[in-house]
Design an enzyme around this catalytic site. Structure first.
Site, short mmCIF file in Angstrom:
data_model
loop_
_atom_site.label_atom_id
_atom_site.label_comp_id
_atom_site.label_asym_id
_atom_site.label_seq_id
_atom_site.Cartn_x
_atom_site.Cartn_y
_atom_site.Cartn_z
N TYR A 176 0.85 -1.20 0.00
CA TYR A 176 0.00 0.00 0.00
C TYR A 176 0.88 1.24 0.00
O TYR A 176 2.06 1.20 0.38
CB TYR A 176 -0.94 0.01 1.22
CG TYR A 176 -0.25 0.24 2.54
CD1 TYR A 176 -0.08 1.52 3.07
CD2 TYR A 176 0.22 -0.83 3.30
CE1 TYR A 176 0.53 1.73 4.30
CE2 TYR A 176 0.83 -0.64 4.53
CZ TYR A 176 0.99 0.64 5.02
OH TYR A 176 1.62 0.84 6.24
N CYS A 177 0.29 2.35 -0.45
CA CYS A 177 0.97 3.64 -0.41
C CYS A 177 -0.11 4.72 -0.32
O CYS A 177 -1.28 4.42 -0.12
CB CYS A 177 1.88 3.84 -1.61
SG CYS A 177 1.03 3.70 -3.21
N THR A 178 0.26 5.98 -0.45
CA THR A 178 -0.68 7.08 -0.21
C THR A 178 -1.87 7.05 -1.16
O THR A 178 -3.02 7.02 -0.73
CB THR A 178 0.05 8.43 -0.33
OG1 THR A 178 1.18 8.44 0.53
CG2 THR A 178 -0.89 9.58 0.06
#
Length: 312
Positions: A176-178
């Site tokens: 996951y990331c922003t």
């Protein structure tokens, strides 16, 4: 007047990135939008703020282009512009990974999980959750049980993966990331490295926090964003908490500042009391050097003025 912040990207082949960059600058200037837009042969990546009507006009404009007809915009309300200026740049990559021959996101990427599917996968014994962001982003907020990457830039991920990939084989790897853009590259690269089951949070942390069903559950702390807001709330339930601490006094804190000494400008966690006490600097030495060399960030001058007034 109401304002919005838009986060968006699209990986798609671009034949003439310079032409696209020029047209992006023109439409942003016409609409009075501020922020950052990166253009490369692999697509477009942007974060912009502006009047809500101008932001809608930009979205309408982009969707008239067949290359971006299905582009997803992550939109938040704002009190005003969250960027000081407009920057439109032609780059080699719209997110810098730096691996020659890495799979293109439109060719290979991890299986996308909806917020509900992601929530259900968290906590399983056969799952490894990898935070696809930098260490300082992880520090103020991350998913329960997520692995903290020992990286300060995205381009350091390949070597970090090389050191750890043997630990993840045979498991389901969740990334996951922003907003999702880094995972588009990260998940495909993990698959190239022999990890068979790789998943990514569709829409990233931002969309996870907007989902009406999960409401950001299992996300601890705040999400770091690259604009004047610095951190935004994701967990919309009573579970929301502050997990980071002021680097000066140790109090619970999720505020990042840049040191007021322009030759330092170190990013550090700082509570409001310590910001006032330290006049926006990370140390007395930095304050002394900034004053001596006339290298004071204009942002901290009001704090210095108040301190001088208080001392008479």
């Amino acid at each position: 007047m109401s304002y919005e912040v838009m986060l968006f990207y699209k990986f798609t082949p671009i034949e003439d990135p310079d032409k696209l960059a020029r047209s992006q600058r023109a439409i942003c200037e016409e609409l009075g939008l501020l922020g950052r837009v990166l253009v490369a042969e692999e697509g477009l990546n942007g974060t912009l703020s502006g009047d809500a009507r101008a932001c809608q006009a930009y979205r309408d404009h982009m969707r008239q282009d067949p290359r971006f007809a299905d582009i997803v915009f992550k939109v938040d309300p704002a009190e005003g512009h969250v960027f000081p200026r407009l920057s439109v740049k032609r780059k080699r990559e719209i997110v810098h990974f730096g691996v020659e021959g890495a799979p293109k996101p439109w060719e290979k990427t991890g299986h996308r999980l909806s917020p509900r599917e992601w929530f259900d996968m968290l906590g399983r014994d056969d799952v490894v959750v990898i935070d696809g962001r930098n260490d300082y982003e992880y520090e103020i907020g991350h998913f329960e049980g997520a692995v903290r990457p020992d990286v300060s830039t995205f381009r350091e991920f390949p070597s970090w993966i090389e050191r750890h990939k043997a630990e993840w084989r045979g498991k389901k790897v969740l990334t996951y990331c922003t907003g999702g853009i880094r995972c588009e590259k990260l998940s495909g690269y993990l698959m190239e490295q022999g990890i068979e089951e790789v998943y990514q949070l569709d829409g990233g942390i931002i969309m996870y926090g907007k989902d009406p069903e999960v409401q950001g559950r299992k996300f601890l702390g705040k999400c770091y964003v690259f604009d004047d807001r610095v951190a935004v709330r994701i967990n919309q339930t009573e579970e929301d908490t502050v997990i980071a601490h002021c680097s000066l006094c140790g109090a619970p804190c999720d505020r990042y500042l840049n040191c007021g000494y322009l030759d330092c400008h170190r990013r550090f966690l700082c509570c409001e009391d310590c910001e006032r006490r330290m006049h926006g600097f990370c140390s007395p030495a930095c304050e002394a050097a900034a004053l001596q060399r006339d290298r004071v960030d204009p942002r901290v001058r009001p704090l210095l003025a108040k301190a001088c007034g208080a001392s008479g």
